[in-house]
Design a protein around this motif. Structure first.
Motif, short mmCIF file in Angstrom:
data_model
loop_
_atom_site.label_atom_id
_atom_site.label_comp_id
_atom_site.label_asym_id
_atom_site.label_seq_id
_atom_site.Cartn_x
_atom_site.Cartn_y
_atom_site.Cartn_z
N UNK A 22 -122.04 59.90 103.95
CA UNK A 22 -120.68 59.46 104.21
C UNK A 22 -120.27 59.85 105.62
N UNK A 23 -119.70 58.91 106.35
CA UNK A 23 -119.25 59.21 107.70
C UNK A 23 -118.06 60.16 107.70
N UNK A 24 -117.25 60.11 106.65
CA UNK A 24 -116.11 61.02 106.56
C UNK A 24 -116.59 62.47 106.46
N UNK A 25 -117.62 62.71 105.63
CA UNK A 25 -118.16 64.06 105.51
C UNK A 25 -118.79 64.52 106.82
N UNK A 26 -119.43 63.61 107.51
CA UNK A 26 -120.05 63.96 108.79
C UNK A 26 -118.98 64.32 109.81
N UNK A 27 -117.90 63.59 109.82
CA UNK A 27 -116.82 63.90 110.77
C UNK A 27 -116.17 65.26 110.46
N UNK A 28 -116.04 65.58 109.18
CA UNK A 28 -115.47 66.89 108.83
C UNK A 28 -116.39 68.02 109.29
N UNK A 29 -117.71 67.80 109.12
CA UNK A 29 -118.66 68.81 109.56
C UNK A 29 -118.62 68.98 111.08
N UNK A 30 -118.54 67.88 111.80
CA UNK A 30 -118.45 67.95 113.25
C UNK A 30 -117.18 68.67 113.70
N UNK A 31 -116.07 68.33 113.06
CA UNK A 31 -114.81 68.99 113.42
C UNK A 31 -114.88 70.49 113.15
N UNK A 32 -115.50 70.89 112.02
CA UNK A 32 -115.63 72.30 111.69
C UNK A 32 -116.46 73.03 112.74
N UNK A 33 -117.59 72.43 113.17
CA UNK A 33 -118.44 73.05 114.20
C UNK A 33 -117.68 73.20 115.52
N UNK A 34 -116.88 72.20 115.86
CA UNK A 34 -116.12 72.27 117.10
C UNK A 34 -115.03 73.33 117.04
N UNK A 35 -114.44 73.52 115.85
CA UNK A 35 -113.44 74.58 115.68
C UNK A 35 -114.07 75.96 115.90
N UNK A 36 -115.37 76.08 115.55
CA UNK A 36 -116.06 77.35 115.72
C UNK A 36 -116.57 77.53 117.16
N UNK A 37 -116.37 76.52 118.00
CA UNK A 37 -116.76 76.65 119.39
C UNK A 37 -118.10 76.03 119.73
#
Length: 224
Positions: free
Chosen positions: A149-164
């Motif tokens: 799912x692209x939605x799940x992938x976007x959430x994972x990407x956003x989480x990684x970016x929040x962690x720096x």
């Protein structure tokens, strides 16, 4: 004198008749010329009844079809077994097609040492499900997830970016084989092609130009 008056009357009648003849259009009758017979070497158009005797009947011509794409070589072999007794000619083909595996989230690096340093930082941030790509075009990239799912992938990407982490995302594709069965059938024969479609969801039967195989009826063509 009476005879003079009679002669004058006849003269006037003759003069009137002459004027009437001159003013009228005489009808000239001519005989139609005889048509010469056609030469023996001149092709004459055939009769409708004669044309129908020489036109081919489309319903009596053989028909050719292709079934596929089938997912596996085993599915192709089983389909061949079902069709062979009912068709006049048969060939097997294999092609390849691009298949989307899902959405990949990863961290790009320039070296093996940089990739290992990122994995230590991911562990300190309590991030799980990561690994270092060992080869290929993306060698030393750190994978942090593959998602359908692209939605799940976007959430994972956003989480990684929040962690720096500079997380990136792209579609992962791979080349997969596809298998086909082409066959020729004579009029009146009905092979059991529906059983093949039921066993391979997504496969279809399509009409194709007819073909002729040489030697063995079943031929395997290289991947296209």
């Amino acid at each position: 004198m009476p005879w003079r008056w009679m002669a004058l009357g006849l003269l006037l009648l003759n003069i009137a008749a002459g004027f009437g003849f001159l003013l009228s259009d005489p009808v000239v009758e001519t005989d139609a010329p005889d048509m010469p017979p056609l030469a023996a070497d001149v092709n004459q158009p055939p009769l409708v009844s004669e044309v129908s005797q020489f036109e081919p009947d489309a319903s009596q011509a053989p028909a050719c079809y292709s079934i596929g794409p089938l997912p596996t070589l085993l599915a192709q072999q089983r389909g061949e077994d079902r069709l062979r007794a009912f068709v006049s000619d048969l060939r097997l083909r294999q092609t390849t097609a691009d298949h989307d595996r899902g959405w990949w989230v990863y961290l790009s690096t320039s070296s093996r040492s940089e990739a290992l340093q990122l994995t230590r930082e991911l562990a300190e941030a309590d991030v799980e499900d990561y690994y270092v790509v060992a080869g290929g075009e993306m060698e030393n990239a750190v994978s942090v997830g593959l998602f359908q799912s692209i939605e799940n992938a976007r959430r994972r990407q956003a989480r990684m970016q929040e962690l720096g982490f500079n997380a990136q995302m792209e579609v992962r594709r791979e080349r997969i084989p596809q298998f086909w069965i082409d066959y020729r059938v004579t009029p009146g024969d009905e092979p059991p092609w529906r059983f093949i479609l039921r066993a391979s969801p997504g496969a279809q039967r399509m009409s194709i130009p007819c073909f002729t195989t040489s030697g063995d009826n079943a031929t395997r063509e290289p991947s296209a």
